[in-house]
Design an enzyme around this catalytic site. Structure first.
Site, PDB file in Angstrom:
ATOM      1  N   CYS A   1       3.023  31.217  66.294  1.00  0.00           N
ATOM      2  CA  CYS A   1       3.379  30.589  65.016  1.00  0.00           C
ATOM      3  C   CYS A   1       3.959  29.208  65.319  1.00  0.00           C
ATOM      4  CB  CYS A   1       4.349  31.477  64.230  1.00  0.00           C
ATOM      5  SG  CYS A   1       5.925  31.765  65.054  1.00  0.00           S
ATOM      6  N   ARG A   2       4.954  28.763  64.579  1.00  0.00           N
ATOM      7  CA  ARG A   2       5.566  27.463  64.842  1.00  0.00           C
ATOM      8  C   ARG A   2       6.630  27.559  65.922  1.00  0.00           C
ATOM      9  NH1 ARG A   2      10.032  25.260  63.404  1.00  0.00           N
ATOM     10  NH2 ARG A   2      10.449  26.745  61.757  1.00  0.00           N
TER      11      ARG A   2
END
Length: 108
Positions: free
Chosen positions: A71-72
């Site tokens: 993800c981030r």
């Protein structure tokens, strides 16, 4: 003759599906659609983390598959990893954040 042709066709399709299901490593981007569209790991599937349980079968049903999640920052991919582990996917791995993965790939 027709029976043999059908057999070969079905066998061929099964081999193709088997190779897709058992491919080396599956990458899944669990970020939002906007984040995924802005950039992602080449070949990664896109399944937002809150949809992973309902949609993992779109990518694989092999509980032994190696699934790399990102993800981030690693938070959402950690949640997705826990969800997949609870479903029996024991080789789901939280690879962390997208930017860090890019840096690892380019050696920076």
């Amino acid at each position: 003759m027709l029976y043999r042709l059908n057999y070969l066709l079905i066998t061929g399709l099964m081999l193709i599906m088997s190779s897709l299901t058992h491919a080396n490593t599956i990458w899944i981007d669990v970020r939002t659609t906007d984040e995924f569209t802005a950039g992602h790991i080449e070949g990664a599937a896109h399944i937002p983390y809150e949809e992973i349980a309902a949609r993992i079968s779109e990518v694989t049903t092999d509980k032994n598959a190696t699934i790399h999640l990102y993800c981030r920052s690693g938070n959402r991919s950690g949640i997705a990893q826990q969800t997949l582990h609870a479903m029996g996917f024991k080789n789901a791995v939280n690879k962390g954040g997208y930017e860090a993965l890019l840096q690892q790939k380019t050696g920076q």
